[in-house]
Design an enzyme around this catalytic site. Sequence first.
Site, PDB file in Angstrom:
ATOM      1  N   ASP A   1       9.211   1.682   6.452  1.00  0.00           N
ATOM      2  CA  ASP A   1       9.045   1.687   4.995  1.00  0.00           C
ATOM      3  C   ASP A   1      10.405   1.935   4.367  1.00  0.00           C
ATOM      4  OD1 ASP A   1       8.361   2.166   2.285  1.00  0.00           O
ATOM      5  OD2 ASP A   1       6.376   2.857   2.882  1.00  0.00           O
TER       6      ASP A   1
ATOM      7  N   ARG B   1      11.172   1.536   1.014  1.00  0.00           N
ATOM      8  CA  ARG B   1      11.079   1.597  -0.438  1.00  0.00           C
ATOM      9  C   ARG B   1      11.874   2.754  -1.026  1.00  0.00           C
ATOM     10  NH1 ARG B   1       4.630   0.570  -0.837  1.00  0.00           N
ATOM     11  NH2 ARG B   1       4.751   1.621   1.181  1.00  0.00           N
TER      12      ARG B   1
END
Length: 200
Positions: free
Chosen positions: A122, A124
């Site tokens: 991930d 982000r």
Amino acid sequence: MIIATTLLETAHGTFSVSTHEDGTGQRCLSMSHGDLSDAGTAVRLHSSCIFGEALMATDCDCGPQLHTTMQEITKRGAGAIVYLFQEGRGAGLDLKIRGMETQRVRGVNSYEAYASLGLGRDMRDYSVAGTALADLGMAEQVTLISNNPLKRQALEELGYQVESQIALSYEVSKHAYEYLLMKQVEGDHTVDFGKIKFVG
């Protein structure tokens, strides 16, 4: 900083829609409804998913979660969605598609596909969401609409207190079951399968 704003009539009610930019040039979009200054106001940090939201892909729940969040916010009378342009958990659209092809050919899940491409699970960055929420005058105490622990952590790092975290009831294609199970088992998401109806 708010760049532009307008009112948008949707199937789920009227929302104020704005674009925001932080000091580094990052941008995001917000959809807000009602007075956001009260403690416990609902908020969702939502990452863009062109396949699930625009192209009607059946193997994810991004579209149903977005639309159900809009319904929940109008039902509550207030809330905001910060829409982040972070396809593929921050990998970007090109790498997301390569990951999808790796999944299709090798029969692996998205975490495994990303690892094989040298990508993190991930990637982000939620910092621009802080700019948007400040622009909107969001209360410091919020109700988070998400099953992702990283989004709770992101809000807390931005200085918000998460009073509660709720999972929504929604319908999704049966083809999304394995994806949701992966998020629960490998991503520590608090997926409440009792609230999700698998159809089709």
